[in-house]
Design an enzyme around this catalytic site. Structure first.
Site, mmCIF file in Angstrom:
data_model
loop_
_atom_site.group_PDB
_atom_site.id
_atom_site.type_symbol
_atom_site.label_atom_id
_atom_site.label_comp_id
_atom_site.label_asym_id
_atom_site.label_seq_id
_atom_site.Cartn_x
_atom_site.Cartn_y
_atom_site.Cartn_z
ATOM 1 N N ASP A 266 -2.403 -7.808 -17.528
ATOM 2 C CA ASP A 266 -3.610 -7.153 -17.040
ATOM 3 C C ASP A 266 -3.595 -5.686 -17.446
ATOM 4 O O ASP A 266 -2.578 -4.991 -17.279
ATOM 5 C CB ASP A 266 -3.698 -7.252 -15.515
ATOM 6 N N HIS B 264 -10.424 -5.453 -13.697
ATOM 7 C CA HIS B 264 -9.387 -5.207 -14.698
ATOM 8 C C HIS B 264 -9.682 -6.106 -15.902
ATOM 9 O O HIS B 264 -10.623 -6.909 -15.876
ATOM 10 C CB HIS B 264 -7.979 -5.518 -14.141
#
Length: 274
Positions: A171, A246
């Site tokens: 991420d 994200h």
């Protein structure tokens, strides 16, 4: 003592002797004429023989004088003709030299033009090669999917948030609406809803691998479209199974779930340091 005059004994000669001398002049002139000296002046010589002043050789003198005058005229004409011929020859030589110089200058100009054209062609080809090489390098270059970001969750991190029990990608920290880029050159094979991935994009890279971009707030490409390194393909968001905005990024060996490989090692192998 008485003297008796004898008629004709001591008288002056009559014109007959003069005529004889004139005839002698005529004969001399004729001889000169035959030798080519006074050929054209016999008539004036005859006329001069009757000069009342009694100069028996006047005809010959006049013939010689006129022959000298004619010779001078002939010589002057010859000199004039020779001068004209020399001027014509000099003019012809100058014109020939001018033509030769013009031809030389034309040949030199042609040589310079050809050399300039050859140089321009070489420079153009060099620029084209450099541009192709730069484009090749650019297309083979890899970049980070989010400029200036960092990893917030690593690869294969364990958590109950993922159905497989571990994280299949990484991420990148990003707020909603952050520009997401293709990491390299490739072709879009999926663009749309991806279940737990939310709005996602899958790209087949030119080296045969695949990359995935998930949880997007918007998608900016379509299936079949080719993309280049750094090209914007969408915006980050919080769609799908997430706890906040994200970018989820994966590297795969196929377009299917479960073929994931370490994305950090993948990017580093292509020159991207995270």
């Amino acid at each position: 003592m008485a003297f008796t005059r004898t008629a004709g004994k001591h008288r002056r000669p009559t014109r007959a002797p003069r005529t004889t001398r004139s005839n002698a002049n005529l004969a001399g002139i004729a001889t000169l004429a035959a030798s080519g000296v006074v050929a054209g002046f016999a008539a004036p010589a005859l006329a001069a023989s009757d000069d009342p002043r009694g100069f028996e050789d006047t005809g010959l003198r006049q013939a010689v004088a006129m022959d000298d005058q004619l010779a001078d005229q002939v010589q002057a004409q010859a000199e004039s003709q020779q001068s004209a011929a020399e001027e014509a020859a000099a003019k012809a030589q100058a014109e020939a030299q001018a033509r030769k110089e013009a031809a030389r200058q034309a040949a030199e100009a042609k040589r310079k033009a050809e050399a300039a054209a050859k140089k321009a062609k070489q420079e153009r080809e060099a620029k084209e090669r450099a541009a192709r090489e730069a484009e090749r390098k650019r297309l083979n270059t890899f970049v980070s999917p989010i400029t200036g970001s960092y990893l917030s969750t690593g690869y294969q991190a364990s958590s109950g948030l993922w159905s497989s029990g571990s994280h299949t990608g990484v991420d990148f920290h990003a707020s909603s609406g952050t520009s997401v880029h293709s990491v390299g050159s490739g072709t879009v094979v999926e663009a749309g809803w991806g279940g737990a991935y939310g709005n996602n994009i899958v790209i087949k890279m030119n080296d045969g691998t695949y990359t995935q971009y998930g949880h997007l707030s918007s998608i900016g490409v379509s299936v079949g479209q080719t993309v280049t390194p750094g090209q914007q393909i969408g915006l980050s968001g919080a769609t799908g199974n997430v706890t906040g905005p994200h970018l989820h990024f994966e590297a795969r060996t196929s377009p299917d779930y479960g073929s994931d490989i370490d994305p950090v090692a993948y990017l580093r192998s292509h020159g991207v340091n995270l």
